[in-house]
Design a protein around this motif. Structure first.
Motif, PDB file in Angstrom:
ATOM      1  N   SER A 252       0.846  -1.202   0.000  1.00  0.00           N
ATOM      2  CA  SER A 252       0.000   0.000   0.000  1.00  0.00           C
ATOM      3  C   SER A 252       0.877   1.246   0.000  1.00  0.00           C
ATOM      4  CB  SER A 252      -0.915   0.005   1.229  1.00  0.00           C
ATOM      5  OG  SER A 252      -0.140   0.140   2.418  1.00  0.00           O
ATOM      6  N   GLY A 253       0.264   2.387  -0.313  1.00  0.00           N
ATOM      7  CA  GLY A 253       0.999   3.649  -0.269  1.00  0.00           C
ATOM      8  C   GLY A 253       0.268   4.768  -0.986  1.00  0.00           C
ATOM      9  N   GLY A 254       0.843   5.951  -0.908  1.00  0.00           N
ATOM     10  CA  GLY A 254       0.283   7.102  -1.596  1.00  0.00           C
ATOM     11  C   GLY A 254       0.002   8.296  -0.716  1.00  0.00           C
ATOM     12  N   GLU A 255       0.267   8.200   0.578  1.00  0.00           N
ATOM     13  CA  GLU A 255      -0.038   9.318   1.467  1.00  0.00           C
ATOM     14  C   GLU A 255       0.789  10.554   1.154  1.00  0.00           C
ATOM     15  OE1 GLU A 255       2.350   9.060   5.530  1.00  0.00           O
ATOM     16  OE2 GLU A 255       1.542   7.092   4.997  1.00  0.00           O
ATOM     17  N   HIS A 256       1.932  10.375   0.483  1.00  0.00           N
ATOM     18  CA  HIS A 256       2.820  11.510   0.221  1.00  0.00           C
ATOM     19  C   HIS A 256       2.436  12.300  -1.028  1.00  0.00           C
ATOM     20  CE1 HIS A 256       5.383   8.911   2.795  1.00  0.00           C
ATOM     21  NE2 HIS A 256       5.760  10.070   3.287  1.00  0.00           N
ATOM     22  N   PHE A 257       1.414  11.878  -1.748  1.00  0.00           N
ATOM     23  CA  PHE A 257       1.011  12.551  -2.988  1.00  0.00           C
ATOM     24  C   PHE A 257      -0.207  13.433  -2.742  1.00  0.00           C
ATOM     25  CE2 PHE A 257       2.707   8.390  -4.885  1.00  0.00           C
ATOM     26  CZ  PHE A 257       4.003   8.868  -4.871  1.00  0.00           C
ATOM     27  N   HIS A 258      -0.280  14.550  -3.449  1.00  0.00           N
ATOM     28  CA  HIS A 258      -1.231  15.596  -3.096  1.00  0.00           C
ATOM     29  C   HIS A 258      -2.291  15.881  -4.146  1.00  0.00           C
ATOM     30  CE1 HIS A 258       2.554  16.217  -0.835  1.00  0.00           C
ATOM     31  NE2 HIS A 258       1.716  16.342   0.157  1.00  0.00           N
ATOM     32  N   ASN A 259      -2.292  15.147  -5.248  1.00  0.00           N
ATOM     33  CA  ASN A 259      -3.323  15.332  -6.270  1.00  0.00           C
ATOM     34  C   ASN A 259      -3.127  14.270  -7.350  1.00  0.00           C
ATOM     35  OD1 ASN A 259      -1.280  16.414  -8.196  1.00  0.00           O
ATOM     36  ND2 ASN A 259      -1.293  18.157  -6.784  1.00  0.00           N
ATOM     37  N   ARG A 260      -4.027  14.269  -8.338  1.00  0.00           N
ATOM     38  CA  ARG A 260      -3.962  13.238  -9.393  1.00  0.00           C
ATOM     39  C   ARG A 260      -2.682  13.349 -10.223  1.00  0.00           C
ATOM     40  NH1 ARG A 260      -8.125  17.035 -12.637  1.00  0.00           N
ATOM     41  NH2 ARG A 260      -8.255  17.866 -10.534  1.00  0.00           N
ATOM     42  N   TYR A 261      -2.124  14.531 -10.316  1.00  0.00           N
ATOM     43  CA  TYR A 261      -0.916  14.716 -11.113  1.00  0.00           C
ATOM     44  C   TYR A 261       0.284  14.036 -10.429  1.00  0.00           C
ATOM     45  CZ  TYR A 261      -4.155  18.274 -12.695  1.00  0.00           C
ATOM     46  OH  TYR A 261      -5.287  18.927 -13.128  1.00  0.00           O
ATOM     47  N   GLU A 262       0.364  14.147  -9.118  1.00  0.00           N
ATOM     48  CA  GLU A 262       1.435  13.470  -8.401  1.00  0.00           C
ATOM     49  C   GLU A 262       1.193  11.962  -8.360  1.00  0.00           C
ATOM     50  OE1 GLU A 262       2.638  15.127  -4.650  1.00  0.00           O
ATOM     51  OE2 GLU A 262       2.164  17.164  -5.276  1.00  0.00           O
ATOM     52  N   TYR A 263      -0.064  11.550  -8.358  1.00  0.00           N
ATOM     53  CA  TYR A 263      -0.398  10.123  -8.347  1.00  0.00           C
ATOM     54  C   TYR A 263      -0.169   9.452  -9.703  1.00  0.00           C
ATOM     55  CZ  TYR A 263      -2.528   8.779  -3.880  1.00  0.00           C
ATOM     56  OH  TYR A 263      -2.736   8.412  -2.575  1.00  0.00           O
ATOM     57  N   ALA A 264       0.022  10.242 -10.749  1.00  0.00           N
ATOM     58  CA  ALA A 264       0.050   9.680 -12.105  1.00  0.00           C
ATOM     59  C   ALA A 264       1.079   8.559 -12.247  1.00  0.00           C
ATOM     60  CB  ALA A 264       0.320  10.790 -13.124  1.00  0.00           C
ATOM     61  N   ARG A 265       2.282   8.749 -11.715  1.00  0.00           N
ATOM     62  CA  ARG A 265       3.324   7.722 -11.850  1.00  0.00           C
ATOM     63  C   ARG A 265       2.987   6.480 -11.035  1.00  0.00           C
ATOM     64  NH1 ARG A 265       8.689   9.954 -10.022  1.00  0.00           N
ATOM     65  NH2 ARG A 265       9.495   7.937 -10.675  1.00  0.00           N
ATOM     66  N   LEU A 266       2.334   6.657  -9.905  1.00  0.00           N
ATOM     67  CA  LEU A 266       1.923   5.498  -9.114  1.00  0.00           C
ATOM     68  C   LEU A 266       0.980   4.620  -9.922  1.00  0.00           C
ATOM     69  CD1 LEU A 266       0.867   5.368  -5.401  1.00  0.00           C
ATOM     70  CD2 LEU A 266      -0.660   4.462  -7.141  1.00  0.00           C
ATOM     71  N   PHE A 267      -0.011   5.248 -10.577  1.00  0.00           N
ATOM     72  CA  PHE A 267      -0.946   4.482 -11.397  1.00  0.00           C
ATOM     73  C   PHE A 267      -0.252   3.910 -12.632  1.00  0.00           C
ATOM     74  CE2 PHE A 267      -4.239   7.341  -9.362  1.00  0.00           C
ATOM     75  CZ  PHE A 267      -4.782   6.345  -8.572  1.00  0.00           C
ATOM     76  N   ALA A 268       0.604   4.708 -13.257  1.00  0.00           N
ATOM     77  CA  ALA A 268       1.249   4.272 -14.497  1.00  0.00           C
ATOM     78  C   ALA A 268       2.151   3.062 -14.279  1.00  0.00           C
ATOM     79  CB  ALA A 268       2.054   5.420 -15.101  1.00  0.00           C
ATOM     80  N   THR A 269       2.737   2.949 -13.099  1.00  0.00           N
ATOM     81  CA  THR A 269       3.655   1.849 -12.807  1.00  0.00           C
ATOM     82  C   THR A 269       2.994   0.717 -12.026  1.00  0.00           C
ATOM     83  OG1 THR A 269       4.412   2.983 -10.802  1.00  0.00           O
ATOM     84  CG2 THR A 269       5.679   3.358 -12.816  1.00  0.00           C
ATOM     85  N   ASP A 270       1.670   0.841 -11.737  1.00  0.00           N
ATOM     86  CA  ASP A 270       0.992  -0.167 -10.903  1.00  0.00           C
ATOM     87  C   ASP A 270       1.791  -0.433  -9.636  1.00  0.00           C
ATOM     88  OD1 ASP A 270      -1.323  -0.636 -12.446  1.00  0.00           O
ATOM     89  OD2 ASP A 270      -0.179  -1.904 -13.819  1.00  0.00           O
ATOM     90  N   ALA A 271       2.138   0.649  -8.951  1.00  0.00           N
ATOM     91  CA  ALA A 271       3.072   0.565  -7.832  1.00  0.00           C
ATOM     92  C   ALA A 271       2.498  -0.148  -6.615  1.00  0.00           C
ATOM     93  CB  ALA A 271       3.524   1.972  -7.435  1.00  0.00           C
ATOM     94  N   VAL A 272       1.192  -0.035  -6.385  1.00  0.00           N
ATOM     95  CA  VAL A 272       0.613  -0.570  -5.151  1.00  0.00           C
ATOM     96  C   VAL A 272      -0.681  -1.323  -5.453  1.00  0.00           C
ATOM     97  CG1 VAL A 272       1.604   1.282  -3.741  1.00  0.00           C
ATOM     98  CG2 VAL A 272      -0.711   1.542  -4.664  1.00  0.00           C
ATOM     99  N   ASP A 273      -1.134  -2.048  -4.458  1.00  0.00           N
ATOM    100  CA  ASP A 273      -2.442  -2.699  -4.516  1.00  0.00           C
ATOM    101  C   ASP A 273      -3.521  -1.821  -3.905  1.00  0.00           C
ATOM    102  OD1 ASP A 273      -1.643  -5.587  -5.341  1.00  0.00           O
ATOM    103  OD2 ASP A 273      -0.299  -5.121  -3.674  1.00  0.00           O
ATOM    104  N   ILE A 274      -3.115  -1.001  -2.940  1.00  0.00           N
ATOM    105  CA  ILE A 274      -4.045  -0.168  -2.167  1.00  0.00           C
ATOM    106  C   ILE A 274      -3.490   1.247  -2.124  1.00  0.00           C
ATOM    107  CG2 ILE A 274      -5.159   0.154   0.069  1.00  0.00           C
ATOM    108  CD1 ILE A 274      -4.512  -2.862   0.597  1.00  0.00           C
TER     109      ILE A 274
END
Length: 395
Positions: A252-274
């Motif tokens: 899991s992860g993502g608390e350090h990102f502040h909007n969809r633009y910062e989350y983009a790489r997380l989604f693009a790389t399938d970084a987490v399950d949650i």
């Protein structure tokens, strides 16, 4: 669109006339809030807590109010969000992200009050009749297996069915053999103390080198954990997917990102399950709903981060009620002094590990100024890379 247009028809809340900030000191951290007033006599509140930058978030909230909020209609949430983000050229970052998030919460509070409905009615309604929460912050005290086990049993006895904890002390990058054994012994002791029916989530605080994280993924498998949270620094986001392939449990992860633009790489790389967006950091109601939809597109679920005060806990309940792919919500409410709940009046209580559906208009919370005056901010720095940080005291 990036300027306040007072010529348009205005909604039932009126126009924003004043914005103020308040900060409350506690033994753990300072909690900060924004309060938005309208010319119809309504007030809306939101949380702008930063772990150690309370002055900066409050100052920015007041400055952005003068630039982008005064005269605006609180119902224009999408336009206001864009104005705050694009008009101030935020380009991401924690201080700006927190301010946008808190203001957005306050707008939904205002809209709910103006319409006489709870805020969740404006964010998709309810997909469930209560919200499951997990306890964090319960393991204050000595970092040794017996102490962790005893406190875990005490917390479960209060009705919690899920716990999160960081057993790794001040570890960073790598762990010595002794530190690795101690950390795993702590996890083993907690699992034995609470039994097989309690969910355990292990926190990594985004700090291990890949080879250390990979070994931990292997060593943690016998303890049937619900997820391993942020095992790697986000500077190495591309390696998260590789770690996921080695894990027998979710990452899991993502608390350090502040909007969809910062989350983009997380989604693009399938970084987490949650994903773990924080309602007081990731853009408030307006943005978190979009992040949840994007997570669903990637077969991910949502377990919001919430290391904030009971106001953010309550706002997060409103938000997740309407998120179909919601998993569980974090809360530190059991760690806090009673006066925090007096300062944030109307916060929803945790009962047997759940929070029920809100009934009051808006967020249902009022800030008690007199309690804030009695407990001013401390502006201390809480360093989780120092020995003994888990005690969360006033050092």
């Amino acid at each position: 669109m990036l300027t306040v247009d007072t010529s348009r028809p205005v909604g039932p809340a009126g126009r924003i006339s004043r914005v103020e900030t308040l900060t409350l000191g506690t033994a753990w951290r300072d909690f900060s809030y924004v309060r938005v007033h309208t010319d119809e006599g309504l007030t809306g509140v939101g949380e702008i807590t930063h772990p150690f930058r309370a002055r900066e978030t409050c100052q920015l909230a007041e400055a952005m109010a003068e630039r982008h909020l005064i005269g605006a209609d609180p119902f224009d949430v999408e336009e206001i969000w864009l104005r705050l983000y694009q008009g101030d050229f935020l380009r991401g970052g924690d201080v700006g992200g927190i301010v946008v998030s808190g203001v957005d919460q306050a707008l939904y509070d205002l809209m709910g009050k103006a319409l006489g409905v709870p805020a969740y009615r404006l964010t998709g309604g309810a997909c469930r009749d209560r919200v499951r929460v997990y306890a964090n912050g319960w393991y204050t005290g000595d970092r040794e297996p017996g102490a962790f086990a005893a406190r875990a049993k005490e917390t479960v006895a209060k009705g919690y069915t899920a716990l999160k904890f960081d057993p790794f002390g001040a570890g960073l990058g790598e762990l010595s053999r002794a530190e690795l054994r101690l950390s795993l012994d702590i996890v083993a002791a907690v699992r034995e103390a609470v039994g097989p029916d309690v969910d355990l989530f292990v926190e990594g605080h985004a700090r291990f080198a890949f080879h250390t994280a990979a070994r931990l993924v292997r060593e943690l498998e016998p303890y049937d954990i619900g997820w391993f949270e942020e095992p790697l620094p986000w500077t190495h986001i591309e390696r998260y997917a590789e770690l996921r392939q080695r894990a027998a449990f979710p990452i899991s992860g993502g608390e350090h990102f502040h909007n969809r633009y910062e989350y983009a790489r997380l989604f693009a790389t399938d970084a987490v399950d949650i994903i773990q967006p924080d309602l007081s950091m990731a853009g408030g109601f307006t943005e978190v709903r979009k992040l949840a939809a994007l997570a669903d597109l990637h077969a991910m679920t949502v377990a919001p981060h919430n290391s904030n005060s009971p106001l953010c806990t309550t706002a997060s309940v409103h938000a997740v009620l309407g998120i179909p792919n919601f998993t569980i919500l974090e809360t530190f409410d059991g760690l806090l002094e009673p006066y925090v709940f007096e300062a944030v009046r109307g916060a929803l209580p945790v009962e047997s590990g759940y929070i029920g559906i809100p009934e009051k208009p808006g967020l249902g919370i009022d800030l008690a100024d007199e309690v804030f005056e009695e407990h001013p901010p401390s502006h201390r720095f809480w360093n989780m890379f120092a020995e003994g940080w888990e005690k969360r005291d006033r050092r």
